[in-house]
Scaffold this motif. Structure first.
Motif, PDB file in Angstrom:
ATOM      1  N   ASP A  98       0.891  -1.269  -0.009  1.00 18.18           N
ATOM      2  CA  ASP A  98      -0.154   0.031   0.025  1.00 18.18           C
ATOM      3  C   ASP A  98       1.086   1.181  -0.020  1.00 18.18           C
ATOM      4  OD1 ASP A  98      -2.577  -1.182   0.146  1.00 18.18           O
ATOM      5  OD2 ASP A  98      -2.053  -1.600   2.124  1.00 18.18           O
ATOM      6  N   ALA A  99       0.717   2.114  -0.872  1.00 20.21           N
ATOM      7  CA  ALA A  99       1.476   3.279  -1.221  1.00 20.21           C
ATOM      8  C   ALA A  99       1.107   4.396  -0.291  1.00 20.21           C
ATOM      9  CB  ALA A  99       1.849   3.653  -2.639  1.00 20.21           C
ATOM     10  N   LEU A 100       1.675   4.796   0.572  1.00 18.02           N
ATOM     11  CA  LEU A 100       1.339   6.210   1.613  1.00 18.02           C
ATOM     12  C   LEU A 100       2.312   7.178   1.222  1.00 18.02           C
ATOM     13  CD1 LEU A 100       0.965   4.298   4.866  1.00 18.02           C
ATOM     14  CD2 LEU A 100      -0.534   4.535   3.106  1.00 18.02           C
ATOM     15  N   SER A 101       1.538   8.354   0.793  1.00 15.33           N
ATOM     16  CA  SER A 101       2.456   9.283   0.154  1.00 15.33           C
ATOM     17  C   SER A 101       2.693  10.266   1.640  1.00 15.33           C
ATOM     18  CB  SER A 101       1.327  10.411  -0.690  1.00 15.33           C
ATOM     19  OG  SER A 101       1.268   9.409  -1.726  1.00 15.33           O
ATOM     20  N   ILE A 102       4.034  10.798   1.393  1.00 17.78           N
ATOM     21  CA  ILE A 102       4.612  11.589   2.654  1.00 17.78           C
ATOM     22  C   ILE A 102       4.956  12.970   1.711  1.00 17.78           C
ATOM     23  CG2 ILE A 102       6.322  12.187   4.183  1.00 17.78           C
ATOM     24  CD1 ILE A 102       6.853   9.104   4.469  1.00 17.78           C
ATOM     25  N   GLY A 103       4.112  13.904   1.992  1.00 18.88           N
ATOM     26  CA  GLY A 103       4.191  15.234   1.233  1.00 18.88           C
ATOM     27  C   GLY A 103       3.229  15.292   0.168  1.00 18.88           C
ATOM     28  N   ASP A 104       2.272  16.141   0.539  1.00 20.81           N
ATOM     29  CA  ASP A 104       1.121  16.120  -0.425  1.00 20.81           C
ATOM     30  C   ASP A 104       1.501  17.498  -1.323  1.00 20.81           C
ATOM     31  OD1 ASP A 104      -1.097  15.981  -1.665  1.00 20.81           O
ATOM     32  OD2 ASP A 104      -2.350  15.930   0.130  1.00 20.81           O
ATOM     33  N   VAL A 105       1.470  17.101  -2.804  1.00 14.97           N
ATOM     34  CA  VAL A 105       1.572  18.089  -3.578  1.00 14.97           C
ATOM     35  C   VAL A 105       0.111  18.709  -4.133  1.00 14.97           C
ATOM     36  CG1 VAL A 105       3.714  17.012  -4.874  1.00 14.97           C
ATOM     37  CG2 VAL A 105       1.322  16.340  -5.577  1.00 14.97           C
TER      38      VAL A 105
END
Length: 381
Positions: A98-105
């Motif tokens: 599961d890909a969890l994004s750190i740092g939202d663009v």
């Protein structure tokens, strides 16, 4: 043996061939792989369907769709994880990162706020035995975000983390080398006004200049110390690939050009492309086509990215097209190759001694339709 299962009369797809045969499962593992039909009365007749290794998915943000099914709607995280898991296993995926994004663009996004609850919900469901697929974590690190490094240092301690990727979606970088394309994409996707977009570009360029190189280097060093697999993202040029390989990265996610894919092969990086790209016949953003890379022997791994059911379908599409690859080679791209690239040696192919992660599929025309799925010999679909 009481816990033994015999699956017979199947088109068994191993790492290098397809044959009518029988596979025996014992104690969660594959204990025998044999040609021909079993005559034992307890054998389960698969009626000539394909018996394939369970799929291994390295990069999917499918969970986010269940957490935010509509704009402004936040779904309870525990329920979202189980709904996501059901969709994953129904697609034949027995191991999912599961890909969890750190740092939202996304200037209006909630990814950073959702991150703790997403991680906690996955870990709790997995520990409680509620998930049907095995869930691991892929931390996607946006290196131009001010908070990425500190958040990453906290999350990398989570035992489920097995894969990390680094990316920079700032204007002028990789996927958005042209500011005009960046402006078009973000104004269209996030409904920004021209003034909001101008301010956002200035902020992102400044952040990239201040943080990207430093954060990328620090994150990679931490990963290599821990023995975690590291992936680059959206490499577009020879210089990008040389930088990624120089950092010791082993996977190149979604290289955008033929030049970059060729450089990945020369420098020993596994090329990962999107299965939807194969099913649709090309990239939705106009980048290099995955099927074209497969035809030139430059494609190693497929990922379902945003559409779980595309993974198995893409393998069958590639196998059906002349000049690409046969079915065992195509299935390796969605099972053995992703497993090995992430350091998982115990799954990804039908071979004695490996985990009994399997799926039964029947073709309707050219479309593979999943009938059953097993994880460690337990039927989960």
């Amino acid at each position: 043996m009481l816990n033994e299962q015999i699956l017979t009369n199947a088109q068994v797809v191993t790492a290098d061939r397809v044959f009518l045969g029988t596979v025996v499962l014992s104690d969660g593992l594959i204990s025998a792989v044999e040609e021909g039909r079993s005559q034992l009365p307890q054998a389960v007749d698969l009626q000539g369907d394909y018996l394939l290794p369970g799929l291994v998915e390295l990069h999917t943000d499918n969970l986010e769709k269940h957490l935010s099914p509509r704009p402004g709607v936040d779904w309870p995280s525990a329920s979202a994880v189980l709904s996501h898991d059901a969709q994953i296993v129904a697609a034949g995926i027995t191991t999912v990162f599961d890909a969890l994004s750190i740092g939202d663009v996304n200037p209006k996004g909630k990814r950073m706020q959702q991150l703790p609850s997403m991680l906690e919900a996955i870990a709790k469901a997995q520990a409680a035995g509620q998930t049907r697929a095995e869930h691991l974590l892929h931390l996607r690190c946006e290196v131009s975000h001010p908070d990425t490094l500190s958040v990453f240092r906290d999350l990398v301690e989570q035992p489920l983390v097995q894969l990390v990727s680094v990316m920079d979606h700032a204007p002028g970088q990789r996927q958005f080398a042209l500011e005009s394309k960046y402006r078009e994409y973000y104004m269209g996707k996030y409904h920004l006004s021209a003034a909001e977009m101008d301010g956002f570009i200035v902020e992102q360029v400044g952040n990239s200049r201040e943080y990207s190189d430093r954060y990328r280097r620090a994150i990679v060093e931490i990963c290599l110390e821990r023995g975690l697999s590291v992936a680059s993202h959206d490499d577009a040029t020879l210089a990008h690939v040389e930088e990624s390989a120089g950092y010791g990265m082993s996977i190149a996610e979604f290289p955008t050009t033929l030049e970059a894919a060729e450089a990945c092969r020369r420098l020993g990086m596994n090329v990962l492309m999107g299965a939807p790209n194969v099913v649709r016949g090309g990239s939705h953003s106009g980048n290099v086509a995955a099927a074209g890379l497969a035809q030139q022997g430059l494609l190693d791994i497929l990922s379902s990215d945003y559409y779980p059911a595309s993974l198995l379908q893409a393998a069958f599409v590639l196998a059906a097209e002349d000049g690409h690859c046969d079915l065992p080679q195509a299935m390796n791209m969605v099972s053995r190759a992703p497993a090995r690239s992430a350091g998982l040696e115990d799954r990804g192919e039908i071979r004695v001694g490996l985990r009994a992660d399997l799926l039964q599929a029947r073709t309707q025309g050219s479309l593979p339709v999943i009938q059953q799925v097993w994880r460690q010999a337990k039927r989960v679909f």
